[in-house]
Design a protein around this motif. Structure first.
Motif, short mmCIF file in Angstrom:
data_model
loop_
_atom_site.label_atom_id
_atom_site.label_comp_id
_atom_site.label_asym_id
_atom_site.label_seq_id
_atom_site.Cartn_x
_atom_site.Cartn_y
_atom_site.Cartn_z
N ALA A 285 69.75 58.58 39.01
CA ALA A 285 70.20 57.97 40.27
C ALA A 285 71.73 57.92 40.34
CB ALA A 285 69.62 56.56 40.39
N LEU A 286 72.38 57.53 39.26
CA LEU A 286 73.85 57.50 39.26
C LEU A 286 74.44 58.90 39.35
CD1 LEU A 286 74.93 54.70 36.79
CD2 LEU A 286 75.24 54.80 39.25
N LEU A 287 73.78 59.87 38.77
CA LEU A 287 74.25 61.25 38.88
C LEU A 287 74.23 61.68 40.35
CD1 LEU A 287 75.19 63.74 37.31
CD2 LEU A 287 72.80 64.45 37.18
N GLY A 288 73.15 61.33 41.04
CA GLY A 288 73.06 61.65 42.47
C GLY A 288 74.13 60.94 43.29
N ILE A 289 74.35 59.66 42.99
CA ILE A 289 75.37 58.87 43.72
C ILE A 289 76.76 59.46 43.47
CG2 ILE A 289 76.55 56.63 43.78
CD1 ILE A 289 73.75 55.37 43.24
N SER A 290 77.06 59.80 42.23
CA SER A 290 78.39 60.33 41.91
C SER A 290 78.58 61.73 42.49
CB SER A 290 78.63 60.32 40.41
OG SER A 290 77.75 61.21 39.77
N HIS A 291 77.51 62.49 42.60
CA HIS A 291 77.61 63.83 43.19
C HIS A 291 77.89 63.77 44.67
CE1 HIS A 291 76.29 67.70 44.78
NE2 HIS A 291 76.48 68.21 43.56
N GLU A 292 77.27 62.82 45.36
CA GLU A 292 77.45 62.69 46.81
C GLU A 292 78.69 61.89 47.18
OE1 GLU A 292 75.58 64.24 49.10
OE2 GLU A 292 74.45 65.15 47.44
N GLY A 293 79.18 61.06 46.29
CA GLY A 293 80.32 60.20 46.58
C GLY A 293 81.65 60.88 46.31
N PRO A 294 82.73 60.13 46.53
CA PRO A 294 84.06 60.68 46.23
C PRO A 294 84.24 60.89 44.73
CG PRO A 294 84.20 58.38 46.93
CD PRO A 294 82.77 58.79 47.08
N GLY A 295 85.26 61.68 44.36
CA GLY A 295 85.49 62.04 42.97
C GLY A 295 85.73 60.88 42.04
N TRP A 296 86.32 59.79 42.49
CA TRP A 296 86.62 58.65 41.62
C TRP A 296 85.37 57.93 41.16
CZ3 TRP A 296 84.98 54.03 43.56
CH2 TRP A 296 84.81 53.94 44.94
N VAL A 297 84.25 58.10 41.91
CA VAL A 297 82.99 57.44 41.52
C VAL A 297 82.49 58.01 40.19
CG1 VAL A 297 80.58 57.08 42.19
CG2 VAL A 297 82.37 56.91 43.91
N VAL A 298 82.73 59.29 39.97
CA VAL A 298 82.32 59.92 38.71
C VAL A 298 82.97 59.22 37.54
CG1 VAL A 298 82.40 62.04 37.34
CG2 VAL A 298 81.89 62.16 39.77
N TRP A 299 84.26 58.90 37.66
CA TRP A 299 84.98 58.25 36.57
C TRP A 299 84.48 56.84 36.33
CZ3 TRP A 299 87.11 61.36 33.42
CH2 TRP A 299 87.58 62.58 33.87
#
Length: 197
Positions: free
Chosen positions: A17-31
């Motif tokens: 779920a977090l992988l999906g959220i970080s993929h769809e969100g802005p780049g800073w969400v990944v960090w």
């Protein structure tokens, strides 16, 4: 076993779920999610380690009934007659001779913290009181499952496998402790692979 499956699915599901959220969100969400990606992957892999002991616990419980053992001797010291690693021990009466007591040990450190805090010589009295009486399923000549009494209800909790690791593995025979062929066969049914007459 149900908690193991729920834990595994929870860690894996959250990671996806977090992988999906970080993929769809802005780049800073990944960090922001990066620490969880690392820890979540570690926990999912670690969760697999719980399945082997859980299956062994089921084998023991299918072979031996629960019994309540009051005033059991225990400790965290190293027993000289025990071979290999040991992270605490319980001394239980030999079923063939009530006067003879045999030590069963935690052979792995994995998930023994709760028990160690109560077995420590300097443990507070209210912690020691939680394991004055324990539940035991097994045969001290082979293997067993130890559990702490529940504060409410009758089912044991904090289950942990304890194993026989004394010199019987290096030459003595289980028959020296009064084990009959039927006892040895029950030990094999409970998952003891080195049960020799």
């Amino acid at each position: 076993m149900a908690m193991n499956v729920i834990g595994l699915l929870g860690w894996m599901g959250s990671w996806i779920a977090l992988l999906g959220i970080s993929h769809e969100g802005p780049g800073w969400v990944v960090w922001i999610c990066m620490p969880y990606f690392i820890y979540g992957a570690y926990r999912a892999v670690t969760q697999f380690r719980y399945f082997g002991p859980a299956m062994w616990m089921l084998r023991i419980l299918r072979t031996y009934p629960w019994q309540v053992v009051p005033d059991i001797s225990h400790g965290l010291t190293k027993r000289p007659e025990v071979l290999g690693r040991q992270y605490g021990w319980f001394e239980l009466p030999n079923p063939a001779s009530a006067d003879h007591r045999l030590p069963l040990v935690f052979a792995e450190h994995f998930r023994t913290g709760w028990w160690s805090r109560r077995m420590a010589p300097r443990a507070k009295p209210h912690l020691k009181a939680q394991i004055e009486t324990v539940w035991f399923a097994g045969d001290p000549r082979f293997v067993g499952l130890i559990g702490a009494p529940a504060s409410k209800g009758t089912a044991p909790r904090r289950l942990h496998i304890v194993e026989q690791k004394t010199d019987v593995r290096s030459g003595q025979r289980f028959a020296d402790w009064g084990a009959t062929p039927a006892d040895i066969e029950r030990g094999r049914q409970a998952g003891v692979t080195q049960a020799h007459p």
